[in-house]
Design a protein around this motif. Sequence first.
Motif, PDB file in Angstrom:
ATOM      1  N   GLN A  26      64.872 -24.535 125.649  1.00 57.17           N
ATOM      2  CA  GLN A  26      64.954 -23.766 124.405  1.00 57.17           C
ATOM      3  C   GLN A  26      63.706 -23.953 123.545  1.00 57.17           C
ATOM      4  O   GLN A  26      63.122 -22.978 123.081  1.00 57.17           O
ATOM      5  N   ASN A  27      63.333 -25.205 123.298  1.00 53.77           N
ATOM      6  CA  ASN A  27      62.122 -25.523 122.527  1.00 53.77           C
ATOM      7  C   ASN A  27      62.038 -24.751 121.216  1.00 53.77           C
ATOM      8  O   ASN A  27      61.002 -24.173 120.875  1.00 53.77           O
ATOM      9  N   GLY A  28      63.155 -24.705 120.480  1.00 47.90           N
ATOM     10  CA  GLY A  28      63.170 -24.041 119.180  1.00 47.90           C
ATOM     11  C   GLY A  28      63.411 -22.558 119.218  1.00 47.90           C
ATOM     12  O   GLY A  28      63.488 -21.909 118.164  1.00 47.90           O
ATOM     13  N   ASP A  69      69.093 -27.568 115.810  1.00 51.99           N
ATOM     14  CA  ASP A  69      67.967 -28.042 115.009  1.00 51.99           C
ATOM     15  C   ASP A  69      66.781 -28.314 115.926  1.00 51.99           C
ATOM     16  O   ASP A  69      66.906 -28.379 117.152  1.00 51.99           O
ATOM     17  N   GLU A  70      65.627 -28.498 115.316  1.00 48.86           N
ATOM     18  CA  GLU A  70      64.390 -28.654 116.083  1.00 48.86           C
ATOM     19  C   GLU A  70      64.390 -29.929 116.912  1.00 48.86           C
ATOM     20  O   GLU A  70      63.844 -29.968 118.025  1.00 48.86           O
ATOM     21  N   ASP A  71      65.011 -30.978 116.402  1.00 45.79           N
ATOM     22  CA  ASP A  71      65.051 -32.257 117.119  1.00 45.79           C
ATOM     23  C   ASP A  71      66.132 -32.306 118.192  1.00 45.79           C
ATOM     24  O   ASP A  71      66.260 -33.311 118.905  1.00 45.79           O
ATOM     25  N   GLU A  72      66.938 -31.252 118.284  1.00 43.58           N
ATOM     26  CA  GLU A  72      68.000 -31.141 119.292  1.00 43.58           C
ATOM     27  C   GLU A  72      68.985 -32.309 119.200  1.00 43.58           C
ATOM     28  O   GLU A  72      69.397 -32.891 120.194  1.00 43.58           O
TER      29      GLU A  72
END
Length: 300
Positions: free
Chosen positions: A146-148, A185-188
């Motif tokens: 996904q990477n954001g 979220d970005e940090d997963e």
Amino acid sequence: MSHPSRSYRPALPVVIGLLGLTISAGAAFAADDDEDKPAKPAIPNIYLDLRTIYAAIPAGTLGLGFGNTSLSAAFEALAAQRGTTLPNGLPAAKAIAVDLPLTVDVTDRVSLYGGVSGSTTDIGGGWSSFDITSWNIGVQADLYQQNGGKIPTITLQSTLTQSVPNEQGMTNSFNNILEFDYALDEDETRGWLAGVQYTHTDIASQLARIKPNTILYAGGYYQWPSNWKFTGRLGVQSFGGAQLAGRTLAESFTQPILRLDLDRMDDNDNRLFGITAQIAWMPKPAYQLTLRTPLYAVRN
């Protein structure tokens, strides 16, 4: 000592081919990564993913569930080899199993593993001796990350498990899990999960047959700043049943299944410790508790 029928032999080339495809896919995706990212360590993670499992299984069924290849292989082989001496069908059972897969994280997308499993069972007459009851090889690969972005991470895990010893009544299982992970979220550290697990089993006997097992599930996860991570999966398991010489060893069913995981991670998302609790209705409930204590030779 007899050897498995020819129906077993295509499975290993399929796994070997799949390993090659996933490694190639991982390399292709890695080539597209941002060149500005820090260089990855030259030596991959290498560890023994030690898992200790306790299970209580109701009468008339097998050791099925999420990723249950070692226990199910042991019970499927036991059912085929002792089915004629169990006139009332499979009794209720307790089991303790130890899985010892040596795991290599080739990249952050691809992991390869293989090893042996041992188990001891109690089907009413006391605990059997602890023996090696299966071996396995497998691969887990992120087909997409996904990477954001808006598309979830797509992960494929395939495992080939063969019961031991290699004789009449042995089983050969091919287990595939396709999972979709949508991070919020970005940090997963939190997100949603959905997936499917499909298990096909061949058996070295003209008299016995074990039909496929399928699990459809959804769930989610949350990881605290302390690096404790909780994951829950709730789904429906559908099993086609098992027969021996025209007699039913295990009834077919479609029932709910629940799995809860609590893991302690490090800052690089390597698992340090994990505990898994599972309840699967078959249709009576079967309980399983798993402790994961990875032993790292190399940890990046």
